[in-house]
Motif scaffolding. Structure first.
Motif, PDB file in Angstrom:
ATOM      1  N   GLN A 195       0.803  -1.226   0.000  1.00  0.00           N
ATOM      2  CA  GLN A 195       0.000   0.000   0.000  1.00  0.00           C
ATOM      3  C   GLN A 195       0.842   1.285   0.000  1.00  0.00           C
ATOM      4  O   GLN A 195       0.638   2.166  -0.841  1.00  0.00           O
ATOM      5  CB  GLN A 195      -0.969  -0.020   1.187  1.00  0.00           C
TER       6      GLN A 195
ATOM      7  N   GLY B  92       0.088   7.605  -5.491  1.00  0.00           N
ATOM      8  CA  GLY B  92      -1.246   8.087  -5.139  1.00  0.00           C
ATOM      9  C   GLY B  92      -1.830   7.340  -3.956  1.00  0.00           C
ATOM     10  O   GLY B  92      -2.932   7.609  -3.499  1.00  0.00           O
ATOM     11  N   ASN B  93      -1.084   6.310  -3.458  1.00  0.00           N
ATOM     12  CA  ASN B  93      -1.469   5.552  -2.265  1.00  0.00           C
ATOM     13  C   ASN B  93      -2.814   4.827  -2.358  1.00  0.00           C
ATOM     14  O   ASN B  93      -3.438   4.529  -1.355  1.00  0.00           O
ATOM     15  CB  ASN B  93      -1.442   6.470  -1.035  1.00  0.00           C
ATOM     16  N   THR B  94      -3.293   4.550  -3.596  1.00  0.00           N
ATOM     17  CA  THR B  94      -4.528   3.787  -3.754  1.00  0.00           C
ATOM     18  C   THR B  94      -4.210   2.481  -4.462  1.00  0.00           C
ATOM     19  O   THR B  94      -3.845   2.484  -5.636  1.00  0.00           O
ATOM     20  CB  THR B  94      -5.576   4.583  -4.575  1.00  0.00           C
ATOM     21  N   LEU B  95      -4.316   1.410  -3.757  1.00  0.00           N
ATOM     22  CA  LEU B  95      -4.009   0.093  -4.301  1.00  0.00           C
ATOM     23  C   LEU B  95      -5.312  -0.612  -4.674  1.00  0.00           C
ATOM     24  O   LEU B  95      -6.068  -1.026  -3.805  1.00  0.00           O
ATOM     25  CB  LEU B  95      -3.241  -0.732  -3.265  1.00  0.00           C
ATOM     26  N   THR B  96      -5.578  -0.717  -5.976  1.00  0.00           N
ATOM     27  CA  THR B  96      -6.796  -1.415  -6.408  1.00  0.00           C
ATOM     28  C   THR B  96      -6.608  -2.914  -6.200  1.00  0.00           C
ATOM     29  O   THR B  96      -5.468  -3.404  -6.133  1.00  0.00           O
ATOM     30  CB  THR B  96      -7.097  -1.158  -7.896  1.00  0.00           C
TER      31      THR B  96
END
Length: 200
Positions: A140, A145-149
């Motif tokens: 993570q 952008g710190n967004t892990l899909t």
């Protein structure tokens, strides 16, 4: 201590004795060598006693695999104790994973062999979810952008698994790989994996 408690303690001790004997066979001779008769001979009990604890050899191997995942998780957590930088944590985790797989080679092979014969791996090995979540937690902070899909996580997780399985297999095949070379390959591959995660 009452008689019921004594019986329960004895049952727990025999259960542990069976698993310890099976683990010894796996480490010394490989998982193919495990049999209920061999376990019984090792602990000097009858096969009937062993069958009263485990339905068959496969049930013993599944229990050993569960133990293996717990050991692997503990090994990774130990490797992360004093590391704070996100990249270094991912590196430490993968290093711990490879070292566990190399040190506990027969058990590691068993963990992933037994899993292929199980209908629902997640249900059979609850510790696997903990293991996967460790990877999710460490990936993570590396993601742009710190967004892990979920899709990005699965892809990167599978890349990590493929790398570890591949390196461990190469070490089983080429028994003369120098540890320094192993570390160099490990470092370069981990850098590549981390850069892939960062681009997600």
């Amino acid at each position: 201590m009452g008689s019921k408690e004594r019986v329960e303690r004895l049952k727990a001790e025999v259960h542990q004795l069976i698993l310890d004997a099976a683990m010894g066979i796996v480490k010394n001779e490989g998982c193919e060598a495990v049999s209920i008769r061999k376990i019984a001979d090792t602990i000097e009990y009858s096969p009937t006693i062993v069958y009263s604890y485990f339905l068959n050899k496969e049930a013993v191997l599944i229990e050993l695999s569960k133990r293996g995942f717990t050991m692997l998780i503990n090994c990774i957590k130990q490797g992360l104790v004093s590391v704070t930088d996100p990249k270094e944590r991912m590196e430490a985790m993968l290093m711990a994973f490879v070292h566990f797989a190399t040190k506990e080679n027969e058990l590691y092979q068993l963990m992933y062999t037994v899993g292929s014969g199980v209908e629902d791996v997640g249900k059979a090995f609850p510790a696997l979810s903990t293991f996967i979540n460790l990877f999710r937690q460490e990936m993570q902070p590396l993601v742009k952008g710190n967004t892990l899909t979920e899709e990005a996580f699965r892809c990167n997780y599978l890349i990590c698994m493929s790398f570890v399985h591949g390196l461990v297999s190469l070490n089983r095949y080429y028994k003369d790989i120098d540890p320094a070379m192993n570390n160099m390959v490990l470092k370069k591959a981990i850098e590549g994996i981390i850069s892939t995660i960062e681009l997600s």
